[in-house]
Design a protein around this motif. Structure first.
Motif, PDB file in Angstrom:
ATOM      1  N   ARG A 347       0.812  -1.216   0.000  1.00  0.00           N
ATOM      2  CA  ARG A 347       0.000   0.000   0.000  1.00  0.00           C
ATOM      3  C   ARG A 347       0.847   1.268   0.000  1.00  0.00           C
ATOM      4  O   ARG A 347       0.424   2.303  -0.516  1.00  0.00           O
ATOM      5  N   GLU A 348       2.061   1.208   0.554  1.00  0.00           N
ATOM      6  CA  GLU A 348       2.883   2.423   0.664  1.00  0.00           C
ATOM      7  C   GLU A 348       4.003   2.485  -0.381  1.00  0.00           C
ATOM      8  O   GLU A 348       4.882   3.324  -0.289  1.00  0.00           O
ATOM      9  N   SER A 349       3.977   1.604  -1.372  1.00  0.00           N
ATOM     10  CA  SER A 349       4.997   1.619  -2.423  1.00  0.00           C
ATOM     11  C   SER A 349       4.396   2.156  -3.717  1.00  0.00           C
ATOM     12  O   SER A 349       3.279   1.792  -4.090  1.00  0.00           O
ATOM     13  N   HIS A 350       5.140   3.030  -4.399  1.00  0.00           N
ATOM     14  CA  HIS A 350       4.650   3.667  -5.620  1.00  0.00           C
ATOM     15  C   HIS A 350       5.798   3.820  -6.614  1.00  0.00           C
ATOM     16  O   HIS A 350       6.912   4.218  -6.229  1.00  0.00           O
ATOM     17  N   ARG A 351       5.531   3.541  -7.870  1.00  0.00           N
ATOM     18  CA  ARG A 351       6.565   3.659  -8.906  1.00  0.00           C
ATOM     19  C   ARG A 351       7.036   5.109  -9.028  1.00  0.00           C
ATOM     20  O   ARG A 351       6.225   6.036  -9.055  1.00  0.00           O
ATOM     21  N   GLY A 352       8.353   5.254  -9.130  1.00  0.00           N
ATOM     22  CA  GLY A 352       8.932   6.585  -9.311  1.00  0.00           C
ATOM     23  C   GLY A 352       9.000   7.410  -8.048  1.00  0.00           C
ATOM     24  O   GLY A 352       9.474   8.551  -8.075  1.00  0.00           O
ATOM     25  N   VAL A 353       8.546   6.839  -6.939  1.00  0.00           N
ATOM     26  CA  VAL A 353       8.574   7.549  -5.658  1.00  0.00           C
ATOM     27  C   VAL A 353       9.411   6.733  -4.678  1.00  0.00           C
ATOM     28  O   VAL A 353       9.198   5.532  -4.522  1.00  0.00           O
ATOM     29  N   ALA A 354      10.365   7.363  -4.037  1.00  0.00           N
ATOM     30  CA  ALA A 354      11.230   6.657  -3.084  1.00  0.00           C
ATOM     31  C   ALA A 354      10.403   6.100  -1.930  1.00  0.00           C
ATOM     32  O   ALA A 354       9.377   6.686  -1.551  1.00  0.00           O
ATOM     33  N   PRO A 355      10.810   4.960  -1.385  1.00  0.00           N
ATOM     34  CA  PRO A 355      10.056   4.387  -0.257  1.00  0.00           C
ATOM     35  C   PRO A 355      10.055   5.339   0.935  1.00  0.00           C
ATOM     36  O   PRO A 355      11.009   6.103   1.127  1.00  0.00           O
ATOM     37  N   PRO A 356       9.010   5.307   1.739  1.00  0.00           N
ATOM     38  CA  PRO A 356       8.946   6.177   2.922  1.00  0.00           C
ATOM     39  C   PRO A 356      10.158   5.945   3.827  1.00  0.00           C
ATOM     40  O   PRO A 356      10.458   4.816   4.206  1.00  0.00           O
ATOM     41  N   GLY A 357      10.870   7.024   4.119  1.00  0.00           N
ATOM     42  CA  GLY A 357      12.056   6.895   4.948  1.00  0.00           C
ATOM     43  C   GLY A 357      13.310   6.574   4.168  1.00  0.00           C
ATOM     44  O   GLY A 357      14.383   6.406   4.751  1.00  0.00           O
ATOM     45  N   GLY A 358      13.209   6.454   2.827  1.00  0.00           N
ATOM     46  CA  GLY A 358      14.369   6.165   1.991  1.00  0.00           C
ATOM     47  C   GLY A 358      14.679   4.677   1.915  1.00  0.00           C
ATOM     48  O   GLY A 358      13.981   3.843   2.497  1.00  0.00           O
ATOM     49  N   LEU A 359      15.736   4.334   1.151  1.00  0.00           N
ATOM     50  CA  LEU A 359      16.139   2.942   0.998  1.00  0.00           C
ATOM     51  C   LEU A 359      16.504   2.331   2.345  1.00  0.00           C
ATOM     52  O   LEU A 359      17.133   2.980   3.193  1.00  0.00           O
ATOM     53  N   ILE A 360      16.125   1.084   2.539  1.00  0.00           N
ATOM     54  CA  ILE A 360      16.406   0.380   3.794  1.00  0.00           C
ATOM     55  C   ILE A 360      17.751  -0.308   3.695  1.00  0.00           C
ATOM     56  O   ILE A 360      18.042  -1.011   2.722  1.00  0.00           O
ATOM     57  N   ASP A 361      18.575  -0.120   4.706  1.00  0.00           N
ATOM     58  CA  ASP A 361      19.868  -0.809   4.799  1.00  0.00           C
ATOM     59  C   ASP A 361      19.786  -1.885   5.861  1.00  0.00           C
ATOM     60  O   ASP A 361      19.011  -1.765   6.828  1.00  0.00           O
ATOM     61  N   VAL A 362      20.573  -2.930   5.675  1.00  0.00           N
ATOM     62  CA  VAL A 362      20.520  -4.071   6.590  1.00  0.00           C
ATOM     63  C   VAL A 362      20.865  -3.682   8.020  1.00  0.00           C
ATOM     64  O   VAL A 362      20.463  -4.356   8.979  1.00  0.00           O
ATOM     65  N   THR A 363      21.597  -2.587   8.198  1.00  0.00           N
ATOM     66  CA  THR A 363      21.980  -2.154   9.545  1.00  0.00           C
ATOM     67  C   THR A 363      20.869  -1.383  10.246  1.00  0.00           C
ATOM     68  O   THR A 363      20.970  -1.092  11.441  1.00  0.00           O
ATOM     69  N   ASP A 364      19.809  -1.046   9.501  1.00  0.00           N
ATOM     70  CA  ASP A 364      18.688  -0.304  10.083  1.00  0.00           C
ATOM     71  C   ASP A 364      17.743  -1.289  10.764  1.00  0.00           C
ATOM     72  O   ASP A 364      16.755  -1.749  10.189  1.00  0.00           O
ATOM     73  N   SER A 365      18.043  -1.592  12.006  1.00  0.00           N
ATOM     74  CA  SER A 365      17.309  -2.648  12.713  1.00  0.00           C
ATOM     75  C   SER A 365      15.832  -2.324  12.901  1.00  0.00           C
ATOM     76  O   SER A 365      14.987  -3.222  12.971  1.00  0.00           O
ATOM     77  N   SER A 366      15.487  -1.054  12.966  1.00  0.00           N
ATOM     78  CA  SER A 366      14.094  -0.689  13.208  1.00  0.00           C
ATOM     79  C   SER A 366      13.202  -0.963  12.005  1.00  0.00           C
ATOM     80  O   SER A 366      11.986  -1.117  12.151  1.00  0.00           O
ATOM     81  N   ARG A 367      13.784  -1.030  10.804  1.00  0.00           N
ATOM     82  CA  ARG A 367      12.983  -1.228   9.599  1.00  0.00           C
ATOM     83  C   ARG A 367      13.331  -2.527   8.863  1.00  0.00           C
ATOM     84  O   ARG A 367      12.456  -3.192   8.305  1.00  0.00           O
ATOM     85  N   ALA A 368      14.622  -2.850   8.824  1.00  0.00           N
ATOM     86  CA  ALA A 368      15.067  -3.963   7.983  1.00  0.00           C
ATOM     87  C   ALA A 368      14.478  -5.304   8.419  1.00  0.00           C
ATOM     88  O   ALA A 368      14.108  -6.132   7.569  1.00  0.00           O
ATOM     89  N   GLY A 369      14.394  -5.538   9.716  1.00  0.00           N
ATOM     90  CA  GLY A 369      13.972  -6.842  10.224  1.00  0.00           C
ATOM     91  C   GLY A 369      12.623  -7.292   9.681  1.00  0.00           C
ATOM     92  O   GLY A 369      12.484  -8.402   9.152  1.00  0.00           O
ATOM     93  N   GLY A 370      11.625  -6.426   9.791  1.00  0.00           N
ATOM     94  CA  GLY A 370      10.280  -6.792   9.356  1.00  0.00           C
ATOM     95  C   GLY A 370      10.173  -6.989   7.855  1.00  0.00           C
ATOM     96  O   GLY A 370       9.553  -7.947   7.384  1.00  0.00           O
ATOM     97  N   TYR A 371      10.813  -6.102   7.076  1.00  0.00           N
ATOM     98  CA  TYR A 371      10.735  -6.199   5.615  1.00  0.00           C
ATOM     99  C   TYR A 371      11.482  -7.417   5.087  1.00  0.00           C
ATOM    100  O   TYR A 371      11.019  -8.089   4.153  1.00  0.00           O
TER     101      TYR A 371
END
Length: 481
Positions: A347-371
């Motif tokens: 629901r929150e992904s859109h073509r040509g628009v960066a993901p909310p909060g920017g690209l997820i990096d593996v070190t970003d524990s608050s976001r990376a784990g769930g995705y």
């Protein structure tokens, strides 16, 4: 399909024709007895290694999203060509496989796949789209022959009671190889924390491993020399003509019309690739996290393929028919649970628009784990899906000629679906539509397969069929009864 079983007096006659033989003895080394080289289990292992090195490495490349490139357009176009040719050639690949034999067919398959990896290696330097499209075309043709050969062998080698184990071994080992292969792009691109493209080392390593798969294929034994533990021989159809192959396809559908219910399931089988690779993995993650997530996606495929295959052969559950219904229920619950979780990022992904909060990096524990966890469960669904498909097909017949056609059906319609969905992705269809079509196709096609199971899956299909005896007489045509 009403194919007469040759039992009683008939099987004695067939035995005299050479359908039965003496199972090869194993080898003892350091007090351990190893199975003979020409035993079904060893041949299954060799075929699995070929699949691991060829298709497994192709899956590593695909899971990176966009073939490892920042812009997935070229990869989408190449995959549209790949799966379109796969679809066309898979329907008649049986005649080529039967004429050349599985050894040559599988060996040439690795060469075709390796050209795709080589083309992306070249693309890194000269942006030559034509070479990538050529690599996709060669990979599609090679895939048609390779999958047809593998499918007929894996479903024909085991005894009826062991089909789930052999299929889980085939997919399990293949997916495990993909896990190991996914370490390559993870290590090679670990320093890239932007969207980025995979480096030369990734493509070179995958190219070498695919070519090595062709070398391993040369060790496959002639199926006619393989004897199962119960003394029955393994026969793979030979000397069919292109015209006869087409006629057999028509006859199979005519004699088993319920197989049509399996076509939508096959069509949905590869629909996941562009959404999961391009629209989820490549959209949300930077390059090193794409590679890292792909590794765990492949691990999910491996684990669930093994679990599903072993579950479907678990005798404590009951007969084969009961196990088919139980396996269906497990897969249906799993896929719907996973896709409910997938609704939120879709629901929150859109073509040509960066993901909310920017690209997820593996070190970003608050976001990376769930995705990443969701991506792993997408892999679990695919591993269970592919294993269940081959098990159901194997439960419909023990006739190698019929199984080779069923295997072709699975790949023909799967390739058709993949060609369409890659084209949709290239045209910029919304991520929500891609996700919705994926979920809808999987869930809907499973309801049709439930009817197929109810109508056609029995506790046994018979051990020796009339078609096997006919093969000994050189007649490779299914009779229109």
């Amino acid at each position: 399909m009403d194919i007469k079983e040759t039992t009683g007096k008939d099987s004695a006659v067939v035995a005299q024709e050479g359908v039965f033989g003496i199972p090869p003895k194993g080898y003892r080394l350091f007090g351990i007895v190893f199975p003979a080289y020409r035993s079904p289990i060893v041949q299954c292992l060799i075929i699995s290694c070929v699949h691991l090195l060829v298709v497994g490495m192709f899956n590593v490349l695909s899971a990176l999203g966009g073939g490892g490139q920042v812009d997935p357009t070229t990869s989408n176009n190449a995959n549209t060509i790949l799966y379109s040719l796969f679809c066309v050639f898979a329907l008649t690949a049986g005649s080529v496989v039967n004429f050349l034999g599985p050894k040559i067919t599988l060996a040439t398959g690795g060469i075709g796949y390796s050209l795709l990896s080589a083309s992306f290696w070249s693309y890194n330097h000269n942006k030559n789209e034509g070479f990538v499209y050529f690599g996709g075309a060669m990979c599609g043709i090679a895939a048609a022959f390779l999958w047809t050969a593998e499918g007929s062998l894996i479903m024909s080698l085991p005894m009826e009671k062991d089909k789930g184990k052999y299929i889980s071994l085939f997919y399990g080992l293949s997916f495990f190889g993909t896990v190991i292969g996914a370490i390559i792009p993870t290590v090679e691109n670990w320093g890239v924390t932007t969207a980025g493209s995979a480096n030369d080392g990734t493509y070179i390593a995958l190219f070498i491993l695919m070519v090595l798969g062709s070398v391993v294929a040369c060790f496959i034994s002639n199926p006619s020399r393989v004897i199962r533990n119960d003394g029955t021989r393994v026969f793979i159809p030979r000397n069919t003509t292109f015209l006869q192959e087409l006629k057999n396809v028509v006859l199979v559908v005519k004699r088993e019309p319920w197989i049509i219910l399996f076509f939508p399931y096959s069509f949905a089988g590869l629909w996941y690739i562009p959404y999961q690779s391009n629209d989820y993995n490549a959209y949300y993650f930077d390059l090193r996290t794409r590679a890292f997530g792909s590794l765990w996606f492949d691990f999910g495929q491996f684990v669930m393929a093994v679990i599903m295959g072993m579950f479907l052969d678990l005798k404590v559950i009951g007969g084969r028919r009961r196990r088919a219904f139980m396996g269906w229920a497990v897969l249906f619950i799993l896929l719907n649970a996973v896709f409910i979780g997938g609704v939120f990022p879709a629901r929150e992904s859109h073509r040509g628009v960066a993901p909310p909060g920017g690209l997820i990096d593996v070190t970003d524990s608050s976001r990376a784990g769930g995705y990443i966890t969701l991506f792993v469960f997408y892999g679990c669904v695919d591993g269970a899906w592919q294993t269940f498909a081959w098990w159901v097909v194997g439960a419909l017949s023990n006739d190698p000629l019929v199984l080779s056609i069923y295997s072709a059906f699975y790949k023909v319609f799967g390739a058709m679906g993949a060609a369409i969905v890659f084209n949709l992705d290239a045209r910029g269809i919304s991520y929500q539509s891609m996700f919705g079509s994926y979920w809808g196709l999987l869930a809907g096609s499973m309801l049709l397969v439930l009817v197929l199971i109810y109508k056609r899956v029995k506790d046994t299909s018979g051990l020796i069929t009339e078609a096997v005896a006919l093969e000994k007489l050189g007649d490779m045509q299914l009779e229109d009864k």
